[in-house]
Design a protein around this motif. Structure first.
Motif, PDB file in Angstrom:
ATOM      1  N   LEU A  54       0.835  -1.208   0.000  1.00 45.71           N
ATOM      2  CA  LEU A  54       0.000   0.000   0.000  1.00 45.71           C
ATOM      3  C   LEU A  54       0.866   1.253   0.000  1.00 45.71           C
ATOM      4  O   LEU A  54       1.841   1.353   0.755  1.00 45.71           O
ATOM      5  CB  LEU A  54      -0.894  -0.018   1.258  1.00 45.71           C
ATOM      6  CG  LEU A  54      -1.867   1.135   1.449  1.00 45.71           C
ATOM      7  CD1 LEU A  54      -2.889   1.190   0.321  1.00 45.71           C
ATOM      8  CD2 LEU A  54      -2.572   1.019   2.800  1.00 45.71           C
ATOM      9  N   GLY A  55       0.519   2.197  -0.850  1.00 40.62           N
ATOM     10  CA  GLY A  55       1.195   3.494  -0.900  1.00 40.62           C
ATOM     11  C   GLY A  55       0.263   4.575  -0.379  1.00 40.62           C
ATOM     12  O   GLY A  55      -0.644   4.296   0.404  1.00 40.62           O
ATOM     13  N   PRO A  56       0.448   5.819  -0.835  1.00 42.11           N
ATOM     14  CA  PRO A  56      -0.433   6.903  -0.388  1.00 42.11           C
ATOM     15  C   PRO A  56      -1.895   6.614  -0.739  1.00 42.11           C
ATOM     16  O   PRO A  56      -2.185   6.064  -1.807  1.00 42.11           O
ATOM     17  CB  PRO A  56       0.082   8.113  -1.195  1.00 42.11           C
ATOM     18  CG  PRO A  56       1.500   7.778  -1.526  1.00 42.11           C
ATOM     19  CD  PRO A  56       1.525   6.293  -1.714  1.00 42.11           C
ATOM     20  N   TYR A  57      -2.802   6.987   0.159  1.00 38.00           N
ATOM     21  CA  TYR A  57      -4.230   6.786  -0.098  1.00 38.00           C
ATOM     22  C   TYR A  57      -5.048   7.751   0.738  1.00 38.00           C
ATOM     23  O   TYR A  57      -4.555   8.303   1.729  1.00 38.00           O
ATOM     24  CB  TYR A  57      -4.652   5.342   0.207  1.00 38.00           C
ATOM     25  CG  TYR A  57      -4.699   5.013   1.680  1.00 38.00           C
ATOM     26  CD1 TYR A  57      -3.555   4.597   2.346  1.00 38.00           C
ATOM     27  CD2 TYR A  57      -5.880   5.137   2.417  1.00 38.00           C
ATOM     28  CE1 TYR A  57      -3.582   4.315   3.709  1.00 38.00           C
ATOM     29  CE2 TYR A  57      -5.924   4.861   3.778  1.00 38.00           C
ATOM     30  CZ  TYR A  57      -4.769   4.444   4.417  1.00 38.00           C
ATOM     31  OH  TYR A  57      -4.796   4.178   5.758  1.00 38.00           O
ATOM     32  N   VAL A  58      -6.292   7.965   0.332  1.00 40.71           N
ATOM     33  CA  VAL A  58      -7.272   8.687   1.152  1.00 40.71           C
ATOM     34  C   VAL A  58      -8.522   7.815   1.253  1.00 40.71           C
ATOM     35  O   VAL A  58      -8.856   7.079   0.328  1.00 40.71           O
ATOM     36  CB  VAL A  58      -7.643  10.073   0.577  1.00 40.71           C
ATOM     37  CG1 VAL A  58      -6.450  11.010   0.564  1.00 40.71           C
ATOM     38  CG2 VAL A  58      -8.258   9.957  -0.813  1.00 40.71           C
ATOM     39  N   GLY A  59      -9.186   7.916   2.399  1.00 40.26           N
ATOM     40  CA  GLY A  59     -10.360   7.084   2.646  1.00 40.26           C
ATOM     41  C   GLY A  59     -10.134   6.289   3.911  1.00 40.26           C
ATOM     42  O   GLY A  59      -9.140   6.493   4.619  1.00 40.26           O
ATOM     43  N   ASP A  60     -11.057   5.385   4.192  1.00 37.33           N
ATOM     44  CA  ASP A  60     -10.947   4.604   5.428  1.00 37.33           C
ATOM     45  C   ASP A  60      -9.659   3.802   5.443  1.00 37.33           C
ATOM     46  O   ASP A  60      -9.266   3.235   4.418  1.00 37.33           O
ATOM     47  CB  ASP A  60     -12.130   3.627   5.535  1.00 37.33           C
ATOM     48  CG  ASP A  60     -13.448   4.356   5.756  1.00 37.33           C
ATOM     49  OD1 ASP A  60     -13.411   5.537   6.170  1.00 37.33           O
ATOM     50  OD2 ASP A  60     -14.507   3.750   5.497  1.00 37.33           O
ATOM     51  N   PRO A  61      -8.999   3.736   6.625  1.00 38.07           N
ATOM     52  CA  PRO A  61      -7.797   2.909   6.730  1.00 38.07           C
ATOM     53  C   PRO A  61      -8.112   1.458   6.361  1.00 38.07           C
ATOM     54  O   PRO A  61      -9.222   0.975   6.604  1.00 38.07           O
ATOM     55  CB  PRO A  61      -7.422   3.004   8.216  1.00 38.07           C
ATOM     56  CG  PRO A  61      -8.086   4.245   8.701  1.00 38.07           C
ATOM     57  CD  PRO A  61      -9.322   4.417   7.874  1.00 38.07           C
ATOM     58  N   THR A  62      -7.140   0.791   5.731  1.00 34.54           N
ATOM     59  CA  THR A  62      -7.347  -0.599   5.331  1.00 34.54           C
ATOM     60  C   THR A  62      -6.314  -1.498   6.007  1.00 34.54           C
ATOM     61  O   THR A  62      -5.166  -1.091   6.216  1.00 34.54           O
ATOM     62  CB  THR A  62      -7.260  -0.754   3.793  1.00 34.54           C
ATOM     63  OG1 THR A  62      -7.322  -2.140   3.463  1.00 34.54           O
ATOM     64  CG2 THR A  62      -5.992  -0.145   3.207  1.00 34.54           C
ATOM     65  N   ASP A  63      -6.734  -2.724   6.332  1.00 30.55           N
ATOM     66  CA  ASP A  63      -5.803  -3.724   6.887  1.00 30.55           C
ATOM     67  C   ASP A  63      -4.921  -4.299   5.797  1.00 30.55           C
ATOM     68  O   ASP A  63      -3.915  -4.938   6.082  1.00 30.55           O
ATOM     69  CB  ASP A  63      -6.591  -4.906   7.487  1.00 30.55           C
ATOM     70  CG  ASP A  63      -7.327  -4.508   8.751  1.00 30.55           C
ATOM     71  OD1 ASP A  63      -6.938  -3.495   9.358  1.00 30.55           O
ATOM     72  OD2 ASP A  63      -8.290  -5.212   9.111  1.00 30.55           O
ATOM     73  N   HIS A  64      -5.325  -4.080   4.532  1.00 34.49           N
ATOM     74  CA  HIS A  64      -4.650  -4.766   3.428  1.00 34.49           C
ATOM     75  C   HIS A  64      -3.470  -3.948   2.915  1.00 34.49           C
ATOM     76  O   HIS A  64      -3.511  -3.374   1.840  1.00 34.49           O
ATOM     77  CB  HIS A  64      -5.648  -5.104   2.324  1.00 34.49           C
ATOM     78  CG  HIS A  64      -6.805  -5.879   2.854  1.00 34.49           C
ATOM     79  ND1 HIS A  64      -6.677  -7.183   3.285  1.00 34.49           N
ATOM     80  CD2 HIS A  64      -8.088  -5.532   3.103  1.00 34.49           C
ATOM     81  CE1 HIS A  64      -7.841  -7.606   3.751  1.00 34.49           C
ATOM     82  NE2 HIS A  64      -8.709  -6.620   3.656  1.00 34.49           N
ATOM     83  N   THR A  65      -2.420  -3.919   3.753  1.00 33.92           N
ATOM     84  CA  THR A  65      -1.232  -3.140   3.388  1.00 33.92           C
ATOM     85  C   THR A  65      -0.311  -3.937   2.470  1.00 33.92           C
ATOM     86  O   THR A  65       0.488  -3.356   1.753  1.00 33.92           O
ATOM     87  CB  THR A  65      -0.476  -2.699   4.649  1.00 33.92           C
ATOM     88  OG1 THR A  65      -0.227  -3.860   5.438  1.00 33.92           O
ATOM     89  CG2 THR A  65      -1.307  -1.725   5.479  1.00 33.92           C
TER      90      THR A  65
END
Ligand code: SME
Length: 161
Positions: A54-65
């Motif tokens: 996972l890189g930069p993102y916006v939105g709900d945090p995700t467990d799927h890094t």
């Protein structure tokens, strides 16, 4: 969407900012401007491992890094090298759910030097929202991100961004 592609390209050309800050801003711009973009983020090939990080993102945090190649929509795009438009995530067997609110997803690969080095991933809480206009926009954005990575000499974005 053409105007938004234009703004995205301009944003990525702000060379005084760090590329990871630019990618995060880009996620925010896309999320703010397109009502059916709820989670907007990047996954990058993790060095020479057969997995995405996972890189930069916006939105709900995700467990799927970390997502292994082949798993979920993202992992499938890592091996298919093709866009993946999912109008209804419930109809997919090989899908990794990040949030119960997500109804649809689009993943567009990013190519640097002809190699699939990562992807833009967008989750939507609207059913069947994506059209050719989204594909055109996101392919343009992916190309602009590739140009940024190349011009900044970022060869391992998973480690550097
Ligand atoms: N749904 C994705 C996982 C990543 S989240 O959407 C942030 C998939 O199936 O690969």
């Amino acid at each position: 969407m053409n105007a938004l592609l234009n703004r995205s390209q301009k944003l990525l050309a702000e060379s005084e900012k760090h590329p990871s800050a630019l990618l995060l801003e880009l996620c925010g711009l896309l999320q703010a401007e397109v009502p059916h973009y709820d989670w907007v983020g990047f996954y990058f090939r993790n060095g020479n491992k057969e997995e995405l990080k996972l890189g930069p993102y916006v939105g709900d945090p995700t467990d799927h890094t970390i997502i292994p190649f082949g798993k979920g929509i993202c992992g499938q795009v890592a091996v298919s090298n093709s866009n993946f438009v999912v109008p209804d995530v419930k109809a997919q067997d090989n899908y990794i759910a990040c949030s119960i609110h997500v109804k649809a997803e689009i993943v567009v690969p990013i190519f640097v030097g002809g190699e699939n080095i990562g992807q833009i991933d967008i989750d939507s809480e609207t059913a069947d929202p994506f059209t050719d206009a989204d594909i055109e926009l996101l392919e343009g954005v992916a190309a602009a991100v590739a140009t940024l990575l190349e011009s900044q000499g970022i060869s391992d974005p998973a480690a550097e961004l």
